[in-house]
Motif scaffolding. Structure first.
Motif, PDB file in Angstrom:
ATOM      1  N   ARG A  71      34.629  32.721  85.976  1.00 54.26           N
ATOM      2  CA  ARG A  71      34.029  31.777  86.162  1.00 54.26           C
ATOM      3  C   ARG A  71      33.278  31.722  84.080  1.00 54.26           C
ATOM      4  O   ARG A  71      32.559  32.625  84.406  1.00 54.26           O
ATOM      5  CB  ARG A  71      33.230  31.074  87.030  1.00 54.26           C
ATOM      6  CG  ARG A  71      33.990  31.109  88.401  1.00 54.26           C
ATOM      7  CD  ARG A  71      32.945  30.578  89.389  1.00 54.26           C
ATOM      8  NE  ARG A  71      31.472  30.376  89.415  1.00 54.26           N
ATOM      9  CZ  ARG A  71      30.682  30.340  90.425  1.00 54.26           C
ATOM     10  NH1 ARG A  71      30.937  31.246  91.252  1.00 54.26           N
ATOM     11  NH2 ARG A  71      29.663  28.614  89.911  1.00 54.26           N
ATOM     12  N   VAL A  72      33.306  30.530  83.304  1.00 53.82           N
ATOM     13  CA  VAL A  72      32.046  30.254  82.668  1.00 53.82           C
ATOM     14  C   VAL A  72      31.472  29.390  82.328  1.00 53.82           C
ATOM     15  O   VAL A  72      32.032  27.770  82.768  1.00 53.82           O
ATOM     16  CB  VAL A  72      32.995  30.785  81.685  1.00 53.82           C
ATOM     17  CG1 VAL A  72      32.613  29.957  80.423  1.00 53.82           C
ATOM     18  CG2 VAL A  72      34.006  32.006  81.373  1.00 53.82           C
ATOM     19  N   ALA A  73      29.817  29.478  82.097  1.00 49.36           N
ATOM     20  CA  ALA A  73      29.170  28.248  81.583  1.00 49.36           C
ATOM     21  C   ALA A  73      28.866  27.816  80.092  1.00 49.36           C
ATOM     22  O   ALA A  73      29.026  29.077  79.279  1.00 49.36           O
ATOM     23  CB  ALA A  73      28.103  28.423  82.508  1.00 49.36           C
ATOM     24  N   LEU A  74      29.120  26.519  79.735  1.00 48.72           N
ATOM     25  CA  LEU A  74      28.944  26.986  77.812  1.00 48.72           C
ATOM     26  C   LEU A  74      27.801  26.531  77.672  1.00 48.72           C
ATOM     27  O   LEU A  74      27.662  24.815  78.582  1.00 48.72           O
ATOM     28  CB  LEU A  74      29.736  25.819  78.036  1.00 48.72           C
ATOM     29  CG  LEU A  74      30.091  25.737  76.389  1.00 48.72           C
ATOM     30  CD1 LEU A  74      29.251  26.828  75.004  1.00 48.72           C
ATOM     31  CD2 LEU A  74      30.893  24.793  75.878  1.00 48.72           C
ATOM     32  N   VAL A  75      26.601  26.406  77.158  1.00 47.72           N
ATOM     33  CA  VAL A  75      25.266  25.886  77.307  1.00 47.72           C
ATOM     34  C   VAL A  75      25.208  25.577  75.545  1.00 47.72           C
ATOM     35  O   VAL A  75      25.675  26.428  74.391  1.00 47.72           O
ATOM     36  CB  VAL A  75      24.214  26.902  76.980  1.00 47.72           C
ATOM     37  CG1 VAL A  75      22.641  26.705  77.131  1.00 47.72           C
ATOM     38  CG2 VAL A  75      23.948  27.301  78.600  1.00 47.72           C
ATOM     39  N   ARG A  76      25.594  24.253  75.058  1.00 48.26           N
ATOM     40  CA  ARG A  76      25.711  23.821  73.534  1.00 48.26           C
ATOM     41  C   ARG A  76      25.026  22.737  73.282  1.00 48.26           C
ATOM     42  O   ARG A  76      24.127  22.364  74.614  1.00 48.26           O
ATOM     43  CB  ARG A  76      27.032  23.405  73.655  1.00 48.26           C
ATOM     44  CG  ARG A  76      27.600  22.906  74.546  1.00 48.26           C
ATOM     45  CD  ARG A  76      27.820  21.009  74.148  1.00 48.26           C
ATOM     46  NE  ARG A  76      28.250  20.198  74.890  1.00 48.26           N
ATOM     47  CZ  ARG A  76      28.670  18.988  74.489  1.00 48.26           C
ATOM     48  NH1 ARG A  76      27.635  18.236  73.676  1.00 48.26           N
ATOM     49  NH2 ARG A  76      28.818  18.143  75.432  1.00 48.26           N
ATOM     50  N   PRO A  77      24.740  22.292  72.170  1.00 47.13           N
ATOM     51  CA  PRO A  77      24.198  21.593  71.742  1.00 47.13           C
ATOM     52  C   PRO A  77      24.678  20.169  72.036  1.00 47.13           C
ATOM     53  O   PRO A  77      25.504  19.628  72.675  1.00 47.13           O
ATOM     54  CB  PRO A  77      23.866  21.284  69.943  1.00 47.13           C
ATOM     55  CG  PRO A  77      23.834  22.694  69.730  1.00 47.13           C
ATOM     56  CD  PRO A  77      25.486  23.030  70.808  1.00 47.13           C
ATOM     57  N   ASP A  78      23.539  19.439  72.637  1.00 49.45           N
ATOM     58  CA  ASP A  78      23.714  17.975  73.117  1.00 49.45           C
ATOM     59  C   ASP A  78      24.170  16.604  72.096  1.00 49.45           C
ATOM     60  O   ASP A  78      22.904  15.646  71.370  1.00 49.45           O
ATOM     61  CB  ASP A  78      22.433  17.166  73.924  1.00 49.45           C
ATOM     62  CG  ASP A  78      22.673  15.701  74.424  1.00 49.45           C
ATOM     63  OD1 ASP A  78      24.554  15.614  74.013  1.00 49.45           O
ATOM     64  OD2 ASP A  78      21.766  15.357  75.337  1.00 49.45           O
ATOM     65  N   PRO A  82      38.252  25.498  83.566  1.00 54.58           N
ATOM     66  CA  PRO A  82      37.692  25.506  82.802  1.00 54.58           C
ATOM     67  C   PRO A  82      35.952  25.358  82.731  1.00 54.58           C
ATOM     68  O   PRO A  82      35.715  25.859  84.316  1.00 54.58           O
ATOM     69  CB  PRO A  82      37.647  23.590  82.093  1.00 54.58           C
ATOM     70  CG  PRO A  82      38.304  23.246  83.895  1.00 54.58           C
ATOM     71  CD  PRO A  82      38.754  24.056  84.168  1.00 54.58           C
ATOM     72  N   ALA A  83      35.318  25.434  81.484  1.00 49.14           N
ATOM     73  CA  ALA A  83      33.231  26.022  81.731  1.00 49.14           C
ATOM     74  C   ALA A  83      32.902  24.497  81.555  1.00 49.14           C
ATOM     75  O   ALA A  83      33.108  23.498  81.305  1.00 49.14           O
ATOM     76  CB  ALA A  83      33.225  26.434  80.118  1.00 49.14           C
ATOM     77  N   ALA A  84      31.981  25.410  82.528  1.00 49.97           N
ATOM     78  CA  ALA A  84      30.751  23.901  83.598  1.00 49.97           C
ATOM     79  C   ALA A  84      30.107  24.008  81.501  1.00 49.97           C
ATOM     80  O   ALA A  84      29.839  24.446  81.298  1.00 49.97           O
ATOM     81  CB  ALA A  84      30.118  24.852  83.671  1.00 49.97           C
ATOM     82  N   ASP A  85      29.229  22.377  81.659  1.00 45.48           N
ATOM     83  CA  ASP A  85      29.442  22.351  80.425  1.00 45.48           C
ATOM     84  C   ASP A  85      27.982  21.568  80.305  1.00 45.48           C
ATOM     85  O   ASP A  85      27.448  21.143  81.443  1.00 45.48           O
ATOM     86  CB  ASP A  85      30.471  21.103  79.770  1.00 45.48           C
ATOM     87  CG  ASP A  85      29.726  20.246  78.499  1.00 45.48           C
ATOM     88  OD1 ASP A  85      29.270  21.615  77.441  1.00 45.48           O
ATOM     89  OD2 ASP A  85      30.409  18.878  78.306  1.00 45.48           O
ATOM     90  N   ILE A  86      27.142  22.298  79.780  1.00 42.50           N
ATOM     91  CA  ILE A  86      25.398  22.124  80.218  1.00 42.50           C
ATOM     92  C   ILE A  86      24.906  21.944  78.341  1.00 42.50           C
ATOM     93  O   ILE A  86      25.221  22.650  77.546  1.00 42.50           O
ATOM     94  CB  ILE A  86      25.015  24.029  80.501  1.00 42.50           C
ATOM     95  CG1 ILE A  86      25.420  23.775  81.452  1.00 42.50           C
ATOM     96  CG2 ILE A  86      23.958  23.638  80.317  1.00 42.50           C
ATOM     97  CD1 ILE A  86      25.623  25.573  82.260  1.00 42.50           C
ATOM     98  N   LEU A  87      24.747  20.878  78.618  1.00 43.00           N
ATOM     99  CA  LEU A  87      23.327  20.637  77.207  1.00 43.00           C
ATOM    100  C   LEU A  87      22.585  20.613  77.610  1.00 43.00           C
ATOM    101  O   LEU A  87      21.757  20.674  78.142  1.00 43.00           O
ATOM    102  CB  LEU A  87      24.056  18.702  77.337  1.00 43.00           C
ATOM    103  CG  LEU A  87      25.262  18.467  76.745  1.00 43.00           C
ATOM    104  CD1 LEU A  87      26.303  18.740  77.967  1.00 43.00           C
ATOM    105  CD2 LEU A  87      24.886  17.054  76.618  1.00 43.00           C
ATOM    106  N   ALA A  88      21.894  21.441  75.931  1.00 45.34           N
ATOM    107  CA  ALA A  88      20.611  21.359  75.098  1.00 45.34           C
ATOM    108  C   ALA A  88      20.215  20.728  74.386  1.00 45.34           C
ATOM    109  O   ALA A  88      20.383  20.519  73.189  1.00 45.34           O
ATOM    110  CB  ALA A  88      20.425  22.670  74.997  1.00 45.34           C
TER     111      ALA A  88
END
Length: 428
Positions: A184-191, A213-219
């Motif tokens: 499992r993968v989580a992606l932390v990326r710019p919003d 697919p990776a979980a898409d986490i916005l920051a």
């Protein structure tokens, strides 16, 4: 294996050239004024003058957010090395530098200065604002060689000659790298608009390893803490991997991540070059760094690879202890490669030939094949050499390297580069 770059051509005896008549000079000026390309051909920049060959390199410096001072510093060191060894066909290489200030106006101003000061190319630069600087360069016929690869425009403009696959190759390659170890993968990326493209690239790479697919986490791009995103990433990744693509804010995220991570949670960190590099690992504790064991996807061989020895020697002998130049920094490395390309272009034109934006672009477009000491595959920018990726028609190199932080050092995780052209083609 150490690969030596081709030796510079020896200094030749330079014969004076015949002086052109005033009528010819006026005619040439009229012709140049009628063209929209090639008018980087100005006094001091043509084969008819033995003055210096003028190029420009820009990057943001002394800003609150993104800074890349090593890029222009490396360019200056490269020019000192070239000039100490006879120049390019006996002509000095003159490098102009410009601070784009990490804003659109600054980037456009740098491009206009390159035009005003008769630069024949912009080489090895770093800027987020390609749309602002490429238009003036296109209008003046000035090629942009080996930019860092931050923006899509660098892979679409006919004036751009990229040496790496930019962010698209890194993210698709990161998916490929993680697919072998992370369920499992989580992606932390710019919003941001640019950030919106990252999940598809990462997921295409993950899919090749039969991963979901990776979980898409916005920051927020300018956030000062990432506690909510850290908790969500841990929940989504489980015992898998969290990959962080926040550029200069990556370390801020990792600081928040460490504060909320439980000792029992076995989550591996991952990132890409530009977000994590050797200097960051050193600053955060080396072997005791939170990045120990982290996966990293890069464009080039690991910094300890012997293929970087020529660059290190130039830095040692011609940078005069300039601490802005970190040989492990991807911007410095890209600048070295870009100037290697430019040198070979000028050499290919022949002694006494005109060196201008037009002749440099023509040599590149006509299929000149450039060697980079095995730091990249051989590079050529003919249409036939581009990768069949609809969104990135100027891309010619989609090789990436898989690295890992081991013992506080970024080292190769596998031998050789990985060509992810086919992966990128599936995203188009």
């Amino acid at each position: 294996m150490t690969v030596r770059l081709r030796a510079l051509l020896p200094l030749r005896a330079l014969l004076p050239r015949p002086r052109k008549s005033a009528a010819l000079a006026v005619a040439a000026t009229a012709v140049c004024a009628s063209l929209t390309v090639g008018c980087g051909v100005l006094p001091g920049a043509t084969g008819g003058s033995r003055g210096p060959i003028v190029v420009m390199t820009w990057a943001p410096e002394k800003t609150r957010e993104i800074n890349a001072p090593g890029v222009p510093a490396m360019a200056k060191a490269y020019a000192r090395w070239i000039n100490a060894n006879g120049g390019l066909h006996g002509r000095d290489l003159k490098v102009l530098t410009c601070n784009d200030r990490n804003d659109k106006v600054g980037a456009a101003n740098c491009a206009r200065r390159a035009v005003d000061e008769n630069a024949v190319a912009v080489v090895g630069s770093y800027s987020q604002y390609a749309r602002a600087f490429l238009s003036p360069l296109e209008a003046a016929g000035i090629p942009y060689i080996g930019g860092y690869g931050l923006t899509n425009s660098e892979f679409t403009s006919p004036a751009s000659y990229p040496v790496n696959g930019g962010q698209p190759a890194l993210m698709a390659g990161n998916g490929r790298q993680l697919s072998g170890d992370c369920e499992r993968v989580a992606l932390v990326r710019p919003d941001t608009i640019a950030g919106d493209k990252l999940p598809d690239l990462l997921n295409t790479g993950l899919a090749e390893g039969k991963r979901g697919p990776a979980a898409d986490i916005l920051a927020a791009e300018d956030a000062t803490t990432f506690t909510p995103q850290s908790r969500e990433a841990i929940d989504q990744a489980g015992d898998g991997c969290v990959t962080v693509a926040l550029g200069g804010r990556t370390d801020t995220f990792i600081d928040s991540f460490r504060r909320v991570q439980d000792d029992s949670q076995d989550v591996r960190i991952s990132s890409v070059v530009g977000s994590v590099d050797q200097s960051l690992v050193d600053r955060t504790g080396g072997k005791a760094s939170p990045y120990e064991g982290a996966f990293l996807t890069g464009w080039y061989p690991a910094a300890n690879d012997a293929r970087w020895d020529p660059m290190r020697r130039v830095i040692r002998e011609h940078a005069f202890g300039d601490n802005r130049i970190d040989p492990a920094n991807a911007g410095v490395q890209t600048t070295w490669i870009a100037y290697s390309v430019f040198r070979q272009v000028v050499e290919s034109l022949g002694d006494g030939s005109e060196v201008s934006g037009l002749t440099v672009s023509r040599a590149l477009n006509d299929g000149l094949r450039v060697q980079t000491g095995d730091l990249t595959p051989p590079l050529s920018w003919r249409f036939e050499d581009t990768i069949a990726v609809r969104s990135y028609p100027r891309m010619v190199n989609a090789h990436v390297t898989f690295q890992v932080v081991r013992g506080g050092r970024l080292v190769a995780a596998r031998e050789g580069a990985v060509d992810i052209s086919k992966t990128l083609e599936r995203t188009s």
